[in-house]
Design a protein around this motif. Sequence first.
Motif, PDB file in Angstrom:
ATOM      1  N   GLU A  52      44.382  14.188  77.672  1.00 27.64           N
ATOM      2  CA  GLU A  52      43.272  13.252  77.761  1.00 27.64           C
ATOM      3  C   GLU A  52      43.809  11.834  77.919  1.00 27.64           C
ATOM      4  O   GLU A  52      44.937  11.535  77.513  1.00 27.64           O
ATOM      5  CB  GLU A  52      42.386  13.360  76.517  1.00 27.64           C
ATOM      6  CG  GLU A  52      41.688  14.699  76.373  1.00 27.64           C
ATOM      7  CD  GLU A  52      40.841  14.793  75.113  1.00 27.64           C
ATOM      8  OE1 GLU A  52      40.070  15.763  75.003  1.00 27.64           O
ATOM      9  OE2 GLU A  52      40.960  13.898  74.237  1.00 27.64           O
ATOM     10  N   PRO A  53      43.029  10.924  78.505  1.00 22.78           N
ATOM     11  CA  PRO A  53      43.511   9.547  78.728  1.00 22.78           C
ATOM     12  C   PRO A  53      43.503   8.739  77.433  1.00 22.78           C
ATOM     13  O   PRO A  53      42.693   7.839  77.239  1.00 22.78           O
ATOM     14  CB  PRO A  53      42.502   9.000  79.746  1.00 22.78           C
ATOM     15  CG  PRO A  53      41.247   9.773  79.484  1.00 22.78           C
ATOM     16  CD  PRO A  53      41.700  11.163  79.093  1.00 22.78           C
ATOM     17  N   LEU A  54      44.430   9.073  76.551  1.00 24.92           N
ATOM     18  CA  LEU A  54      44.528   8.399  75.261  1.00 24.92           C
ATOM     19  C   LEU A  54      46.000   8.124  74.965  1.00 24.92           C
ATOM     20  O   LEU A  54      46.831   9.043  74.990  1.00 24.92           O
ATOM     21  CB  LEU A  54      43.932   9.280  74.151  1.00 24.92           C
ATOM     22  CG  LEU A  54      44.045   8.759  72.716  1.00 24.92           C
ATOM     23  CD1 LEU A  54      43.214   7.499  72.543  1.00 24.92           C
ATOM     24  CD2 LEU A  54      43.611   9.836  71.721  1.00 24.92           C
ATOM     25  N   LEU A 104      47.262  12.391  68.941  1.00 22.91           N
ATOM     26  CA  LEU A 104      47.070  13.429  69.947  1.00 22.91           C
ATOM     27  C   LEU A 104      47.394  14.797  69.351  1.00 22.91           C
ATOM     28  O   LEU A 104      48.311  14.928  68.536  1.00 22.91           O
ATOM     29  CB  LEU A 104      47.967  13.183  71.161  1.00 22.91           C
ATOM     30  CG  LEU A 104      47.493  12.130  72.162  1.00 22.91           C
ATOM     31  CD1 LEU A 104      48.577  11.878  73.205  1.00 22.91           C
ATOM     32  CD2 LEU A 104      46.190  12.565  72.838  1.00 22.91           C
ATOM     33  N   ILE A 105      46.647  15.811  69.788  1.00 19.87           N
ATOM     34  CA  ILE A 105      46.872  17.180  69.351  1.00 19.87           C
ATOM     35  C   ILE A 105      47.298  18.006  70.549  1.00 19.87           C
ATOM     36  O   ILE A 105      46.658  17.952  71.615  1.00 19.87           O
ATOM     37  CB  ILE A 105      45.603  17.783  68.718  1.00 19.87           C
ATOM     38  CG1 ILE A 105      45.219  16.989  67.465  1.00 19.87           C
ATOM     39  CG2 ILE A 105      45.802  19.252  68.380  1.00 19.87           C
ATOM     40  CD1 ILE A 105      43.918  17.440  66.826  1.00 19.87           C
ATOM     41  N   GLY A 142      42.103   6.157  64.472  1.00 18.51           N
ATOM     42  CA  GLY A 142      41.044   5.468  65.185  1.00 18.51           C
ATOM     43  C   GLY A 142      40.466   6.310  66.304  1.00 18.51           C
ATOM     44  O   GLY A 142      39.275   6.241  66.600  1.00 18.51           O
ATOM     45  N   ALA A 143      41.318   7.141  66.921  1.00 21.42           N
ATOM     46  CA  ALA A 143      40.885   8.075  67.961  1.00 21.42           C
ATOM     47  C   ALA A 143      41.757   9.320  67.866  1.00 21.42           C
ATOM     48  O   ALA A 143      42.961   9.225  67.634  1.00 21.42           O
ATOM     49  CB  ALA A 143      41.001   7.441  69.344  1.00 21.42           C
ATOM     50  N   VAL A 144      41.141  10.486  68.022  1.00 24.68           N
ATOM     51  CA  VAL A 144      41.862  11.750  68.003  1.00 24.68           C
ATOM     52  C   VAL A 144      41.542  12.478  69.301  1.00 24.68           C
ATOM     53  O   VAL A 144      40.367  12.711  69.623  1.00 24.68           O
ATOM     54  CB  VAL A 144      41.461  12.634  66.799  1.00 24.68           C
ATOM     55  CG1 VAL A 144      42.273  13.934  66.802  1.00 24.68           C
ATOM     56  CG2 VAL A 144      41.649  11.882  65.485  1.00 24.68           C
ATOM     57  N   GLU A 198      38.678  13.969  63.480  1.00 24.46           N
ATOM     58  CA  GLU A 198      37.819  12.859  63.887  1.00 24.46           C
ATOM     59  C   GLU A 198      36.814  12.539  62.793  1.00 24.46           C
ATOM     60  O   GLU A 198      36.571  11.374  62.461  1.00 24.46           O
ATOM     61  CB  GLU A 198      37.074  13.212  65.181  1.00 24.46           C
ATOM     62  CG  GLU A 198      37.872  13.035  66.445  1.00 24.46           C
ATOM     63  CD  GLU A 198      37.055  13.378  67.680  1.00 24.46           C
ATOM     64  OE1 GLU A 198      36.093  14.178  67.557  1.00 24.46           O
ATOM     65  OE2 GLU A 198      37.371  12.852  68.760  1.00 24.46           O
ATOM     66  N   ALA A 199      36.198  13.585  62.227  1.00 22.53           N
ATOM     67  CA  ALA A 199      35.215  13.388  61.161  1.00 22.53           C
ATOM     68  C   ALA A 199      35.869  12.791  59.922  1.00 22.53           C
ATOM     69  O   ALA A 199      35.255  11.990  59.203  1.00 22.53           O
ATOM     70  CB  ALA A 199      34.543  14.716  60.820  1.00 22.53           C
ATOM     71  N   LEU A 200      37.112  13.156  59.667  1.00 19.31           N
ATOM     72  CA  LEU A 200      37.852  12.615  58.524  1.00 19.31           C
ATOM     73  C   LEU A 200      38.183  11.138  58.729  1.00 19.31           C
ATOM     74  O   LEU A 200      38.280  10.384  57.761  1.00 19.31           O
ATOM     75  CB  LEU A 200      39.136  13.420  58.321  1.00 19.31           C
ATOM     76  CG  LEU A 200      40.090  12.972  57.219  1.00 19.31           C
ATOM     77  CD1 LEU A 200      39.421  13.052  55.843  1.00 19.31           C
ATOM     78  CD2 LEU A 200      41.366  13.818  57.247  1.00 19.31           C
ATOM     79  N   GLY A 201      38.350  10.731  59.988  1.00 20.40           N
ATOM     80  CA  GLY A 201      38.711   9.347  60.278  1.00 20.40           C
ATOM     81  C   GLY A 201      40.162   9.047  59.996  1.00 20.40           C
ATOM     82  O   GLY A 201      40.517   7.916  59.656  1.00 20.40           O
TER      83      GLY A 201
END
Length: 213
Positions: free
Chosen positions: A119-121, A57-58, A112-114, A106-109
């Motif tokens: 947000e619901p993460l 998360l950011i 698994g999710a950024v 995200e593009a770097l990978g």
Amino acid sequence: MKRRGFGAAALAGGAAALAGCVSVGIGNEPTATVNYQLRDAGAAPQRRPQPLVPALLIQPLPGDAMADTLSLAYSPRPQAYAYYQFANWTERPLRQLPRLLQRRLEALGVAGAVGLLGEPLRADWLLAVSVDSLVHDVSVQPSRARVALTLELFDRRSRQRLARRSFEAVVQAAEADAASAVQAASVATGQVFDAVQPWVEAELQRATKAQPN
């Protein structure tokens, strides 16, 4: 809030440093307000073969007051700041820069999710981003755009800060005007993210290796 000068709320915590700020146009500025979008002008990263952590998360954190306004700031002389009269950001930099960083990571990978905080993460790892500077320095010739961020990595389970580092890039602008400032700031943003990438990877690798099996 009037477009000329800073309001009291915008100056909270920084009135002394920003004393005497006004909103004007310099150079060959348009007479109608133009909205500019800050971009990440860096090259797309090479994607990792596998993520280091399941989710990251950011979180944007308050920093420079000028990063929390839609107005484009410039510096006519050291320690003095003003706003372009006919130029706005499409998004406040305090929101746009973390979103651009999210896309880069995200593009770097790297995970698994950024996502952005809120947000619901679910994520055990949090990357806090503070915008320390985003300004067009016209006190020197040729003028230049400066972008500076401070990042902090947290383990949300232990509520501990694992690492902290500041990043800065300064890029020469083609002209002393708002359009050139935005272009140079976008290049500087890409350069900052280029330096952020390996730091985030290294710190996440160190943190996950330190975890008990």
